[in-house]
Design an enzyme around this catalytic site. Structure first.
Site, PDB file in Angstrom:
ATOM      1  N   GLU A  93       0.844  -1.209   0.000  1.00 50.12           N
ATOM      2  CA  GLU A  93       0.000   0.000   0.000  1.00 50.12           C
ATOM      3  C   GLU A  93       0.873   1.251   0.000  1.00 50.12           C
ATOM      4  OE1 GLU A  93      -0.093  -2.576   2.031  1.00 50.12           O
ATOM      5  OE2 GLU A  93      -2.103  -3.071   2.696  1.00 50.12           O
ATOM      6  N   CYS A 118      -2.116  -3.908   7.010  1.00 48.67           N
ATOM      7  CA  CYS A 118      -1.673  -3.966   8.404  1.00 48.67           C
ATOM      8  C   CYS A 118      -1.994  -2.633   9.089  1.00 48.67           C
ATOM      9  CB  CYS A 118      -0.175  -4.254   8.467  1.00 48.67           C
ATOM     10  SG  CYS A 118       0.841  -2.858   7.976  1.00 48.67           S
TER      11      CYS A 118
HETATM   12 ZN   LIG Z   1       1.165  -2.659   5.710  1.00 48.47          ZN
END
Ligand SMILES: [Zn+2]
Length: 307
Positions: A93, A118
């Protein structure tokens, strides 16, 4: 699908994979697949993106594919660096957003990603204005695949509004940091000059509202391929992207090969910076491209230019 894209890129004799898909190509792909929405196209591109991850430590490939306001699609993958502590890793990301920044994308509408973002990435994305509205789809999820807003992944976020005035530019918004370089550029030429200019550009475009220490880092490989990155801070500090990591993203996007092919590097940062990137830059190069030469250049800001 994957075969189609790779074949096309190879036929054009470009890097094996491009990390940006232009709107005209997006339309073409949708037609070929009979899709009516780009949001349906994004998850179909994730498996091919995953293959471009560089994960010598975990072997856990993550691919992220995002749609920008411009209609472009941006890809991101995770990068790991053997010999360095794990916190130097870049997540898919973060790669995707760094990619979008480098193309002056002003807004990311939605992202399809192969594994749940995450906590670190959920926080990093808070640096984007109206981050809560970014729609996210986890393609590897067993609980059904649908886009959900970032606010459902990170309720009650801590972010820029907690620390900054509303008129301070956020991550995807234009930045033009004013400063005056101390060391002149006149005496250097060739690759060293190009890499310095790329690092300087990174520093001017960096998002460093929490420290006032914008920085840029750039590398050049033996083929003369220059890749520069801009520092991107986070309100929560730790999830930011250092200029060194951003330059590694740029290197991969530019079709760079082994890290050891990096020959020169330049860091541009503030004189007597409260937050310095030099130690990290030396650490990174010592681990992944020990023969590369690093030059560090400094700038000054006038009081009027202080962020
Ligand atoms: Zn991450």
């Amino acid at each position: 699908m994957e075969t189609m894209i790779i074949t096309r890129s190879t036929a054009e004799n470009e890097a094996p994979w491009r990390f940006v898909i232009e709107p005209s190509e997006v339309d073409e792909m949708m037609k070929e697949l009979g899709l009516s929405s780009v949001m349906e196209l994004l998850p179909t591109l994730v498996p091919a993106a995953k293959k471009m991850a560089r994960t010598p430590i975990s072997r856990f490939h993550v691919g992220a594919v995002g749609l920008g306001e411009s209609g472009r699609i941006y890809l991101g993958v995770n990068l790991e660096f053997p010999g360095l502590p794990l916190h130097h890793s870049v997540h898919a990301e973060q790669f995707l957003i760094t990619n979008a920044i480098s193309h002056k994308e002003r807004r990311i509408r939605c992202i399809a990603v192969s594994a749940a973002p995450c906590g670190h990435c959920r926080q990093f994305m808070q640096e984007i204005r109206n981050a809560s509205e970014i729609e996210i789809l986890i393609t590897g999820s067993e609980s059904g695949s649908e886009f959900r807003p970032l606010s459902s992944f990170l309720p009650e976020p801590f972010g820029p509004p907690d620390l900054l005035r509303d008129d301070v530019p956020l991550l995807l918004e234009p930045h033009d940091n004013h400063f005056e370089m101390i060391e002149m550029c006149d005496e250097i030429g060739g690759a060293a000059r190009n890499v310095r200019l790329a690092a300087e550009k990174g520093a001017r475009e960096a998002h460093a509202p929490y420290t006032g220490c914008p920085a840029g880092f750039a590398v050049v490989d033996r083929e003369g391929r220059v890749a520069g990155g801009a520092y991107a801070e986070s309100a929560a500090y730790n999830p930011g992207m250092g200029p060194t990591a951003a330059a590694m993203v740029a290197f991969v996007m530019a079709g760079g090969g082994d890290w050891e092919e990096i020959e020169e590097a330049a860091l541009v940062e503030k004189e007597d910076a409260l937050v310095s990137q030099e130690g990290t830059a030396r650490l990174l190069l010592a681990a992944i491209a020990p023969k590369a030469r690093l030059r560090v250049y400094h700038y000054r800001t006038s009081d009027a230019d202080e962020l």
